[in-house]
Design an enzyme around this catalytic site. Structure first.
Site, PDB file in Angstrom:
ATOM      1  N   ASP A  77     -77.787 -11.146  34.961  1.00  0.00           N
ATOM      2  CA  ASP A  77     -76.969 -10.782  35.830  1.00  0.00           C
ATOM      3  C   ASP A  77     -75.805 -11.064  34.900  1.00  0.00           C
ATOM      4  OD1 ASP A  77     -78.226 -11.019  38.312  1.00  0.00           O
ATOM      5  OD2 ASP A  77     -78.628 -13.328  38.068  1.00  0.00           O
TER       6      ASP A  77
HETATM    7  N1  URA Z   1     -83.207 -13.889  37.793  1.00  0.00           N
HETATM    8  C1  URA Z   1     -82.243 -14.386  37.808  1.00  0.00           C
HETATM    9  O1  URA Z   1     -81.766 -14.554  39.406  1.00  0.00           O
HETATM   10  N2  URA Z   1     -80.852 -13.636  37.699  1.00  0.00           N
HETATM   11  C2  URA Z   1     -81.240 -12.495  36.351  1.00  0.00           C
HETATM   12  O2  URA Z   1     -80.866 -12.653  35.366  1.00  0.00           O
HETATM   13  C3  URA Z   1     -82.859 -11.985  35.693  1.00  0.00           C
HETATM   14  C4  URA Z   1     -83.438 -13.413  36.637  1.00  0.00           C
END
Ligand code: URA
Length: 254
Positions: A114
């Site tokens: 993310d």
């Molecule tokens: N899980 C998440 O919620 N976000 C990420 O960036 C990676 C794994």
């Protein structure tokens, strides 16, 4: 890494080498050579067809030292505030942290992080490797550390290990509980857990499913490959075959 493959041992024309390594169009690569901007072992290469064995080859383009890699495998220490897409919508792309020859290659993130997640991000143009590292079939654990709104308690750790149901568009997925393969509270109070699937926002949604909330998420390890402690945020390195194999193997513990 794959510079050690047997195919790579056959000499290849320097113009083709530049093109394959992302130095622009064939015409641009030929122009770089014509202008005397390409050197191998300190010697200017004048003939675009002059061939070199690619294994272990290091060349320079406009003074930039570049090691040949038939397939690229890059480790980036992703800072917060970057999107993993090549066409980001609200923030700069992680690709903007890489030099142009790498951006020109068809490398893709190995499982997206993310925008606000930090830490270990692999990028590669090696399709089978990409598949092995991301497919739940191969169970490669990804180790995350999360600062949560409330300190995770024993009940939440147990639930994460036992498995939680997540809301999914795909009704079949929604019926399959997803679990952490390890989950613990670190001495600094953060949650550390390893996941082998890569569902959308998986870590954050799992933590929400047990009644808590992720405030900051960091990926520390893929397989047995750790984020190097000396790699600054936004920094990147080439990975060699041994590091690639570490990424695909199980950590001894944790
Ligand atoms: N899980 C998440 O919620 N976000 C990420 O960036 C990676 C794994």
């Amino acid at each position: 890494m794959s510079s050690s493959s047997s195919k790579a041992a056959k000499p290849v024309a320097i113009a083709q080498i530049l093109f394959s390594q992302g130095f622009g169009t064939r015409r641009h690569c030929a122009a770089l050579i014509d202008h005397g901007l390409v050197t191998v072992a300190g010697e200017v290469v004048e003939d675009p067809q002059q061939a070199f064995p690619t294994e272990g080859l290091v060349f320079e383009v406009e003074g930039q030292v570049w090691p040949f890699h038939e397939k690229a495998l890059i480790l980036l220490n992703k800072p917060a505030g970057y999107e993993c897409s090549r066409k980001p919508s609200h923030h700069p792309s992680v690709f903007s942290l890489l030099p142009e020859p790498l951006r020109n290659r068809d490398i893709q993130p190995v499982g997206r992080l993310d925008e606000d997640t930090t830490g270990l991000l692999l990028l590669t143009d090696d399709g089978p490797l990409q598949h092995k590292l991301t497919s739940p079939k191969y169970h490669v654990p990804k180790l995350y550390q999360a600062a949560c709104k409330a300190e995770v308690d024993e009940a939440q750790l147990r639930q994460l290990l036992a498995g939680v149901l997540l809301e999914e568009r795909n009704p079949k997925l929604a019926e399959e509980p997803v679990n952490a393969v390890s989950a613990e509270r670190l001495p600094d109070g953060r949650l550390q857990m390893a996941l082998t699937e890569g569902r959308y926002h998986q870590a954050k949604r799992m933590v929400a499913a047990v009644g808590n909330r992720v405030l900051a998420l960091h990926r520390q390890r893929i397989g047995a490959l750790d984020l190097p402690a000396d790699l600054k945020e936004g920094g990147w390195i080439w990975l060699d075959a041994a590091q690639r194999d570490l990424a695909m193997s199980e950590p001894v513990s944790g």
